[in-house]
Design a protein around this motif. Structure first.
Motif, short mmCIF file in Angstrom:
data_model
loop_
_atom_site.label_atom_id
_atom_site.label_comp_id
_atom_site.label_asym_id
_atom_site.label_seq_id
_atom_site.Cartn_x
_atom_site.Cartn_y
_atom_site.Cartn_z
N ASP A 1 -35.87 -59.95 -37.44
CA ASP A 1 -35.55 -58.49 -37.93
C ASP A 1 -34.00 -57.31 -38.61
O ASP A 1 -34.25 -58.07 -39.15
CB ASP A 1 -35.72 -57.62 -36.73
CG ASP A 1 -34.65 -57.89 -35.45
OD1 ASP A 1 -33.65 -58.12 -36.17
OD2 ASP A 1 -35.04 -57.55 -34.00
N TYR A 2 -34.61 -55.92 -38.73
CA TYR A 2 -32.74 -55.76 -39.03
C TYR A 2 -31.76 -56.33 -38.34
O TYR A 2 -30.64 -55.91 -39.32
CB TYR A 2 -33.39 -54.36 -39.59
CG TYR A 2 -33.45 -52.80 -38.31
CD1 TYR A 2 -33.09 -53.70 -36.85
CD2 TYR A 2 -32.85 -51.55 -37.85
CE1 TYR A 2 -33.24 -53.63 -35.45
CE2 TYR A 2 -32.16 -51.25 -37.48
CZ TYR A 2 -32.44 -51.98 -36.03
OH TYR A 2 -32.49 -50.85 -34.52
N GLU B 1 -36.19 -48.56 -37.69
CA GLU B 1 -35.98 -50.28 -37.98
C GLU B 1 -35.36 -50.60 -39.49
O GLU B 1 -35.58 -50.90 -40.02
CB GLU B 1 -36.07 -51.24 -37.12
CG GLU B 1 -36.75 -50.84 -35.82
CD GLU B 1 -36.44 -52.48 -35.11
OE1 GLU B 1 -36.99 -52.89 -35.78
OE2 GLU B 1 -36.58 -52.19 -33.28
N SER C 1 -36.73 -53.27 -40.81
CA SER C 1 -37.90 -54.49 -39.73
C SER C 1 -39.00 -54.80 -41.07
O SER C 1 -39.28 -53.60 -40.63
CB SER C 1 -37.51 -54.64 -38.58
OG SER C 1 -36.76 -54.79 -37.68
N GLY D 1 -37.58 -59.75 -41.94
CA GLY D 1 -36.59 -58.25 -42.26
C GLY D 1 -35.75 -58.63 -43.67
O GLY D 1 -36.63 -59.60 -44.14
#
Length: 506
Positions: free
Chosen positions: A283-284, A415, A431, A476
């Motif tokens: 993810d981010y 996100e 994300s 991501g």
């Protein structure tokens, strides 16, 4: 030979700015040809860079012979002896030549060469009485007779437009300009090295397409005649990279030329270099780690330090960087708690405090704007300029991107992060949204904005939507403006200074 062009009126037919200095250089060119010398030979092999000779002077014999080649930057004739200084890619070296060393016939060529000419020199190395490492010429080869003089030695080219229009002259006279473009190349090589070591796959994405997407920007248009079809120049490679992820490439990146038909200022330019990468199953937060480590790696690789002095301020790109929530920054700088308050109260607070007047002059209607648009406007107006050290601004309003996942802790946010340094945005990351139905809804909303007249909105990309329908892994994504990275790496305060040949008006 070029005898016709020793008459200035004839020369002006092909060189409108010709003058008597250029005519004299052409006369010398003719004299070289009359003597049977080709002033533009095909090659000059086995050349040693000047920096190697200087760095290794203490380990070479006085009888070792070297061949160097470069541009004459200084020339002083003293009867039977002459001193020159020639410049190659690695640096400068002094040349000493005497009539007794190379003979009367070769020495007479010295009268036919000038500052600006490219020459090849063979000889041995010694130190002068002033301890300057010098090559004693044993043989001279003229490699390119220049017919136009260099800019005045001590001032070079000062006019910014002329420097960009005649970048080659700018590089000859200003060594730091040449080094800037060498370091740009080194930085991109280091970036590739970093990504390849992490098992990312580099790909090429289209520059021309029948659609555009991946960024809110006004595209350039052109036409493919053989298809009788209007096409767009690449705005962002994002949607293609995600399609490759759907196809099974879990770590992918590209370094792409991108085009946005918008404004030009110190950090924006219509043609730029964009690095984008996507990584499955992260993810981010992971992309923040990737970006800060990438910057640190590239800066250390090229500059041997993560610290730079930019516009008089020391900035350190060493990981980890600060993380700041956008809503927290807005609250701290304006006193408005935009994360908690509703839009109406935010509007009342903006009016009461007299905020966003500049944004309203530029077309922002605070009554019609969404809450997210107000948050971003407040952030841009009052927060950005204070982000001096590298900082990730995280957790954007939900309506700021159609390609990002909703924040797991706050459904009004997404996100997303943008990295900043010295008040300059360096990139963008999410994300990534992989809910295909929600993605279709959001892309359709963008397409409706385009149909309603918003030039920066994107059309529906059905091929991309079909790919996401098939299933894209959680991921991501990260985009970095390479030109802005190079600005910090080299200390350039304008994006045009890191682009070798920027557009100039005719």
């Amino acid at each position: 030979m070029y005898k016709n062009y020793t008459e200035i009126n004839a020369l002006k037919e092909i060189m409108p700015d010709a003058n008597e200095v250029i005519v004299e250089k052409i006369k010398k060119l003719n004299l070289l040809i009359e003597r049977g010398i080709n002033p533009y030979p095909y090659s000059y092999n086995n050349v040693t860079h000047s920096s190697f000779i200087i760095d290794n002077f203490n380990t070479v014999s006085g009888e070792d012979t070297f061949r160097v080649a470069g541009r004459i930057m200084f020339l002083r004739r003293m009867g039977n002896a002459t001193f020159l200084n020639i410049k190659d890619q690695s640096g400068n070296i002094q040349i000493f030549v005497s009539k007794s060393n190379i003979g009367i016939e070769k020495y007479s060529l010295i009268k036919l060469i000038d500052v600006g000419d490219l020459i090849g020199v063979q000889g041995t190395v010694f130190k002068t009485k002033t301890e300057e490492i010098t090559l004693r010429m044993a043989d001279l080869t003229i490699l390119s007779k220049a017919i136009r003089p260099l800019p005045e030695k001590f001032h070079g080219i000062q006019d910014i437009d002329l420097r960009q229009r005649h970048r080659s002259l700018d590089m000859i006279m200003n060594n730091d300009v040449k080094e800037r473009f060498i370091n740009r190349s080194k930085a991109i090589s280091a970036l590739r090295e970093f990504m390849n070591e992490k098992e990312f796959i580099e790909v090429a994405t289209p520059i021309l397409d029948t659609k555009y997407g991946g960024g809110e920007a006004k595209p350039f248009t052109t036409k493919v005649n053989s298809m009788n079809t209007e096409v767009y120049m690449n705005v962002s490679p994002e949607l293609y990279l995600k399609r490759l992820m759907v196809g099974g490439i879990e770590r992918v990146y590209t370094i792409a030329r991108s085009f946005r038909n918008e404004g030009i200022d110190k950090t924006h330019y219509p043609e730029f270099t964009l690095f984008e990468c996507y990584m499955a199953y992260v993810d981010y937060n992971d992309m923040m780690n990737l970006m800060e480590n990438l910057f640190e790696y590239v800066f250390n690789k090229v500059n041997e330090t993560s610290k730079v002095v930019y516009d008089g301020t020391e900035i350190d790109f060493k990981a980890p960087w600060k993380r700041e929530k956008m809503c927290d920054l807005v609250r701290n700088h304006t006193g408005i708690d935009v994360e908690v308050l509703g839009k109406e109260i935010i509007v009342d607070s903006i009016k009461e405090k007299g905020l966003l007047k500049t944004s309203q002059d530029e077309g922002l209607n605070i009554i019609e704007a969404s809450k997210g648009e107000l948050i971003i406007a407040l952030f841009d107006e009052y927060c950005v300029q204070d982000l001096i050290q590298p900082t990730f601004v995280i957790d954007f309003p939900m309506d700021s991107s159609p390609l990002c996942k909703i924040h797991r802790d706050n459904p009004e946010l997404i996100e997303r992060f943008e990295p900043y340094a010295y008040g300059i945005e360096l990139g963008n990351a999410y994300s990534e949204l992989n809910d295909s139905l929600r993605q279709r809804v959001l892309l359709n909303e963008q397409a409706n904005k385009l149909r309603a007249g918003l030039a920066t909105a994107s059309p529906m990309d059905e091929e991309f939507a079909v790919a996401i329908d098939t299933g894209m892994p959680p991921a991501g994504g990260l985009g970095i403006g390479i030109d802005r990275m190079i600005m910090f790496l080299t200390g350039a305060t304008s994006i045009k200074e890191v682009i070798a040949f920027p557009l100039v008006k005719r």
